[in-house]
Design a protein around this motif. Structure first.
Motif, mmCIF file in Angstrom:
data_model
loop_
_atom_site.group_PDB
_atom_site.id
_atom_site.type_symbol
_atom_site.label_atom_id
_atom_site.label_comp_id
_atom_site.label_asym_id
_atom_site.label_seq_id
_atom_site.Cartn_x
_atom_site.Cartn_y
_atom_site.Cartn_z
ATOM 1 N N LEU A 95 0.839 -1.193 0.000
ATOM 2 C CA LEU A 95 0.000 0.000 0.000
ATOM 3 C C LEU A 95 0.875 1.245 0.000
ATOM 4 O O LEU A 95 2.046 1.204 0.372
ATOM 5 C CB LEU A 95 -0.915 0.005 1.234
ATOM 6 N N LYS A 150 -3.066 8.469 -9.516
ATOM 7 C CA LYS A 150 -3.805 7.596 -8.597
ATOM 8 C C LYS A 150 -5.196 7.347 -9.179
ATOM 9 O O LYS A 150 -5.956 8.287 -9.392
ATOM 10 C CB LYS A 150 -3.924 8.227 -7.217
ATOM 11 N N GLU A 168 -10.955 -0.130 -8.024
ATOM 12 C CA GLU A 168 -10.803 -1.124 -6.958
ATOM 13 C C GLU A 168 -9.515 -1.892 -7.185
ATOM 14 O O GLU A 168 -9.286 -2.432 -8.267
ATOM 15 C CB GLU A 168 -11.997 -2.088 -6.937
ATOM 16 N N ARG A 169 -8.674 -1.925 -6.154
ATOM 17 C CA ARG A 169 -7.406 -2.646 -6.241
ATOM 18 C C ARG A 169 -7.690 -4.114 -6.555
ATOM 19 O O ARG A 169 -8.505 -4.755 -5.902
ATOM 20 C CB ARG A 169 -6.660 -2.517 -4.916
ATOM 21 N N GLN A 203 -5.855 -7.948 -8.027
ATOM 22 C CA GLN A 203 -4.736 -8.766 -8.498
ATOM 23 C C GLN A 203 -5.273 -9.826 -9.452
ATOM 24 O O GLN A 203 -6.344 -10.397 -9.229
ATOM 25 C CB GLN A 203 -3.988 -9.402 -7.335
ATOM 26 N N SER A 216 -9.658 -9.028 -4.763
ATOM 27 C CA SER A 216 -9.573 -7.625 -4.339
ATOM 28 C C SER A 216 -8.544 -7.478 -3.230
ATOM 29 O O SER A 216 -7.989 -8.458 -2.729
ATOM 30 C CB SER A 216 -10.934 -7.145 -3.829
ATOM 31 N N ARG A 217 -8.322 -6.243 -2.817
ATOM 32 C CA ARG A 217 -7.376 -5.967 -1.734
ATOM 33 C C ARG A 217 -7.777 -6.664 -0.444
ATOM 34 O O ARG A 217 -6.938 -7.070 0.351
ATOM 35 C CB ARG A 217 -7.310 -4.456 -1.521
ATOM 36 N N ASP A 267 -0.621 -6.930 -10.590
ATOM 37 C CA ASP A 267 -1.248 -6.069 -9.586
ATOM 38 C C ASP A 267 -1.702 -4.803 -10.303
ATOM 39 O O ASP A 267 -0.950 -4.221 -11.096
ATOM 40 C CB ASP A 267 -0.246 -5.731 -8.481
ATOM 41 N N GLU A 323 -5.429 -1.923 -10.912
ATOM 42 C CA GLU A 323 -6.684 -1.293 -10.497
ATOM 43 C C GLU A 323 -7.753 -1.598 -11.533
ATOM 44 O O GLU A 323 -7.528 -1.412 -12.737
ATOM 45 C CB GLU A 323 -6.486 0.212 -10.369
ATOM 46 N N ASP A 326 -8.763 2.539 1.834
ATOM 47 C CA ASP A 326 -7.682 2.750 2.777
ATOM 48 C C ASP A 326 -8.167 3.394 4.075
ATOM 49 O O ASP A 326 -9.296 3.801 4.227
ATOM 50 C CB ASP A 326 -6.544 3.555 2.139
#
Length: 982
Positions: free
Chosen positions: A294, A323, A327-328, A330, A349-350, A388, A390, A865
């Motif tokens: 992060l 930025k 949504e983050r 992978q 997701s994260r 990785d 978004e 976050d």
């Protein structure tokens, strides 16, 4: 006979469950052939709280502040344990006992000890009110009884339940204790509790949840039920985090959890402390969700951010990325000949939620919103890869990013019709962590991006590689930040290209840079307290926050009426609460939703009564408080459509009464003045586009439709001037929200003050209205000079005007959903909608509300976050920044060092306050740099010199005494600096 039949049915159900359990165990043995097996039954459930939870809670009460004194000598000359050592001993004893009396598999216990980390059990979907309703039914309590009221209103004191106000589980314990089935602890084991909780996680209706809670009630005593409820709510709060339990279980447990996000793997693969993780077991693995790196929060100047990038003479560069507002996510891809296309995918997701069902498991997946379009995304030699990035929403028609709240709606639409226009999910990749079986997280970012570029081929508006700018000086950050602000973006991320990827960390290798939103609102506001909210925990049974209002300007001074405006609790000391309670004692009244005090107070939302307090007070009986805030923001929770961001109590205004508090008109003028001052300090981004549209005179006369006759709106209200000074060119009819012909739209606009023309060339400020891409609309879009606004904006403006009769009219800002085409930057107002696409400025209902709800994630806990979480919790009266580890977060404190030895009172105060600030998230400085926010001065003789040093700065730091830090820490909230000025 009915009882026999019921017993038979229960026996059949039990047999079915046992058969299903046996099948599940067989599947687990196949998947984890080397998993540990316990040789004895699991411990009784009550052992969790008698030997672990309760001792940890007792130890937590003994924990000191950030400065720990030397250990005192205990009996026989031995040093007493510190609270940290005592906590470790409690956990070690429990784990040791488990290994000896149960076996090597601690997974059943950890699922209940750290339930928030258990990804294998679905969310229960139960909150306090749902559990309260079930308990009322299970206990057979009359719904109108005092105990039923106590359960459903657990924050509110009253009667015999005042001591448990604010603690729902403790309130349940109190109610159950009056009618327990068992007074001694029950015999349910940890394994049996887990089995019942698994069943509870699979049901959602009250009739299905009821027998499970009834089973628990019959088998447990009140204390067991209290801890069970804490586990279901995932709110144990026993003074120990998952890290404490992981460290005690195995030295590599935290590492494995970071690379796998699996509590099950931590327990089953690390059951022997003597066996350490090595090599590939410490690395990210395919189809195994990891905890991502992060970005740290911006707390430095640009120059210090560049210092954190650790530049060298040989490699002085750092990277700047935009930025993204998504949504983050992978992405894992492996070669698998058993699936169509030969490639299998996984998306997480994260928060480790599996989204493969939404974005696709292979190229031919019929439910894929993404993978079916990625056949050309990977080079032929790529066998497997982990990316990785978004996941964002892209609008095909406007060719722009859409706010995050529309992501799931876009993905579901893409599943149904994968080649249609409109909005679609796009995966933007910014890192590569594994390539062809080789984990590369330990490589530098520069090398990982090279691997990414060699392995991935961008697919236009489906999968793209996120660009970055190479920079070498702090001066290069500012222009890019100006650019993203102009484009309504979130901000920037500064990255160190020489850094490795560090799992589950927020460190200075990645630093977020956002526009400065935290500058305090220019003036303090004197508001009237009109409501109170009961607190929880240490503030249970008393007001922990207050609803404050703006006085309505009224020539009749005897009329007491206020609009609710904000909630405040932060910044108040025990003395402040006591003073308010003393001065208003006996004047509070319970809020009755059926009979609200509408002659005194107006809440937002009309009959929905947004931000409804637990108690209310007449303005004339109340007090005025001085509030400061970061800024004014839009909201639908308060009648004005506005509220304060990060409001903080400053002081009581005992010199004022309600009639001299801030009024609506006074606030409007104050806001206008503050906004004008703010604009002077903001980035000067295309000032011409920010100027208010005005109709300019032209030699060529306007072509006006309809003459000057007055036309009534279809809503049946008198004409208004909301479109006064605006010129419209209507191109098509309207299909939604209300169907209208082109002529009806023109009449509607004209009746509300607008001017109609028949060409876009009459004035550069003409507003083109169009629903679909006709030939004329397409030609205007191709010219690239004019936005095309959907007719819905016109109808929403008129509808909102009608819904706010009696309040000042205003033109609604343009939202993304209002735009058919965006030609000019800045015309879609940043912040007009929330992250889900819900408007801050207008009422939303019907089909549009359904679309917004569909676009929300299934897991409401996935909130991004910590800064976002803090802001959302503040809006509900919970101030995360007042938690010990957050109290001074974002503050940079310069300590003016005393000349005396540290053993003097001044020297000890110096050390104490330094340690408190550092412990509570602040940054301690020994130099008076430009980014210092507070100067701690212990000696009055130094004040004059310090003021001289800081007087010329754009932002002058507060000069405070050590008492500000000490008292804020003692009160667990940031007190106003003016009380401690020197």
């Amino acid at each position: 006979m009915p009882d026999v039949t019921m017993q038979d049915a229960e026996a059949v159900e039990e047999e079915r469950i046992q058969y299903g359990e046996a099948e599940m165990q067989a599947d687990l043995d196949k998947k984890y052939p080397n998993r540990p097996h316990n040789s004895h039954k699991t411990l009784p459930f009550h052992e969790l709280f008698t030997t672990l939870f309760n001792p940890l809670n007792e130890n937590r009460k003994k924990a000191p502040g950030p400065v720990v004194a030397r250990r005192k000598q205990g009996p026989h000359g031995r040093a007493n344990q510190t609270p940290h050592e005592a906590k470790r001993s409690i956990i070690d004893r429990f784990i040791s006992r488990w290994r000896q009396q149960v076996g090597p598999d601690i997974y059943p216990a950890f699922r209940l000890i750290i339930p928030e980390k258990d990804r294998d059990r679905a969310m229960y979907g139960m909150k306090e009110k749902t559990i309260g309703k079930l308990l009322v039914r299970v206990l057979g309590i009359n719904k109108t009884s005092e105990d039923a009221h106590a359960l459903m209103n657990w924050r509110v004191p009253g009667g015999n339940a005042s001591k448990t106000a604010g603690d729902f589980a403790l309130r349940c314990y109190e109610v159950i204790s009056k009618r327990p089935i068992r007074t001694q602890v029950g015999s349910m084991t940890i394994a049996q509790v887990n089995e019942m909780l698994d069943r509870l996680s699979f049901v959602s209706k009250e009739d299905e949840q009821y027998p499970i809670f009834q089973h628990f009630y019959l088998a447990m005593n009140p204390e067991e039920m209290m801890w069970l409820i804490r586990i279901i709510l995932r709110q144990l709060k026993v003074g120990a985090t998952e890290r404490s339990f992981f460290d005690a279980w195995h030295p590599d447990a935290e590492i494995l959890f970071a690379v796998s996000s699996s509590l099950r793997r931590v327990c089953w693969e690390l059951y022997d402390p003597a066996l350490r993780l090595e090599g590939e077991h410490c690395d990210i693995a395919l189809m195994q969700c990891f905890q991502p790196q992060l970005a740290a929060f911006q707390i430095h100047s640009f120059e210090k951010i560049v210092e954190k990038m650790k530049p060298t003479p040989q490699e002085p560069d750092f990277w700047i990325e935009e930025k993204l507002d998504g949504e983050r996510m992978q992405l894992h891809m492996i070669t698998d000949p058993s699936v169509p296309g030969g490639k299998r995918f996984g998306f997480w997701s994260r928060k480790a939620k599996d989204y493969t069902y939404l974005y696709g498991s292979h190229f031919e997946d019929e439910n894929s919103a993404s993978t079916r379009h990625l056949k050309s995304a990977f080079e032929p030699g790529v066998r497997n890869i982990i990316l990785d990035g978004e996941m964002i929403t892209w609008d095909v028609e406007t060719d722009t990013i859409v706010p995050f709240g529309t992501l799931k709606t876009a993905a579901l639409a893409e599943q149904r019709n994968p080649y249609a226009g409109g909005q679609r999910p796009v995966y933007v990749v910014f890192d590569c962590l594994l390539l062809n079986d080789t984990p590369i997280a330990a490589y530098t970012l520069r090398d990982r991006r090279r691997a990414l570029a060699s392995a991935v081929n961008p697919v236009h508006r489906r999968l793209e590689i996120h660009p970055y700018t190479v920079a070498r000086s702090a001066g290069e950050i500012d222009p890019l930040l100006r650019k993203v602000v102009a484009e309504a973006s979130e901000g920037l991320v500064i990255k160190n290209p020489r850094s490795s990827y560090r799992l589950n960390e927020r460190n200075d290798d990645w630093i977020k840079v956002k526009p400065e939103y935290m500058t305090e609102f220019g003036e303090s506001l004197d508001l009237v307290i009109i409501g109170g909210y009961y607190g929880s925990g240490s503030r249970g049974g008393f007001h922990s926050s207050y609803l404050c209002g703006l006085r309505l300007d009224n020539p009749d001074k005897d009329t007491q009426f206020c609009y609710s405006f904000c909630k405040v609790g932060a910044g108040m000391s025990v003395a402040d609460y006591t003073e308010i309670r003393h001065r208003t004692d006996g004047k509070w009244q319970p809020w009755d939703p059926k009979r609200p005090p509408s002659t005194y107070i107006e809440l937002g939302g009309g009959q929905k009564q947004f931000e409804r307090p637990d108690e209310w007070i007449k303005p004339a009986d109340s007090l005025v408080v001085c509030i400061k805030a970061a800024s004014v923001i839009t909201t639908d929770q308060f009648p004005m459509g506005l509220t304060l961001r990060f409001p903080r109590f400053k002081r009581l205004r005992l010199d004022k009464d309600w009639s001299t508090a801030l009024s609506v008109i006074e606030f409007t003028k104050l806001q206008a003045s503050a906004e004008a001052e703010k604009k002077e300090k903001q980035f000067e981004v295309d000032n011409e586009r920010r100027q208010r549209r005005q109709v300019r005179s032209r030699k060529k006369p306007l072509v006006v439709v309809g003459g000057d006759e007055r036309v009534q709106t279809p809503y049946g209200a008198p004409a208004s001037k909301i479109f006064d000074g605006l010129t419209f060119f209507v191109l098509t009819d309207a299909a939604k929200p209300i169907k209208k012909t082109k002529a009806q739209l023109e009449a509607l606009i004209k009746s509300h003050g607008g001017t109609i023309v028949q060409t876009q060339n009459t004035t550069p400020d003409v507003i083109c209205i169009g629903e679909r891409k006709t030939v004329k609309v397409s030609s205007i879009i191709a010219a690239g000079k004019h936005n095309v606004v959907r007719p819905a904006w016109v109808e929403h403006c008129v509808a909102q005007h009608e819904a706010t009769t009696g309040l000042p009219s205003f033109l609604l800002p343009l939202e993304p959903r209002h735009m058919l085409h965006v030609a000019r930057d800045g015309d879609v107002i940043e912040g007009a909608v929330d992250e889900w696409g819900d408007s801050y400025y207008r009422d939303v209902e019907g089909a549009e509300l359904g679309e917004i709800i569909d676009g929300m994630p299934d897991d409401p806990g996935a909130m991004g976050d910590a800064e976002v979480v803090a802001e959302q919790l503040r809006e509900h009266g919970i101030d995360l920044y007042d938690a010990p580890g957050w109290l001074f977060r974002g503050y940079v404190v310069y300590f003016d060092r005393p000349e005396e030895d540290v053993l003097t009172p001044e020297g000890l105060a110096y050390l104490l306050t330094r340690n408190i600030v550092a412990f509570a998230g602040g940054r301690v400085e020994d130099e008076l740099g430009e980014d210092v926010t507070h100067v701690m001065c212990a000696k009055t003789t130094r004040v004059k010199e310090l003021r001289k040093q800081i007087s010329g700065r754009a932002r002058v730091p507060h000069i405070v005494s050590p008492a500000w830090i000490e008292e804020s820490w003692k009160e667990s909230t940031l007190l106003d600096e003016e009380r401690f000025g020197v």
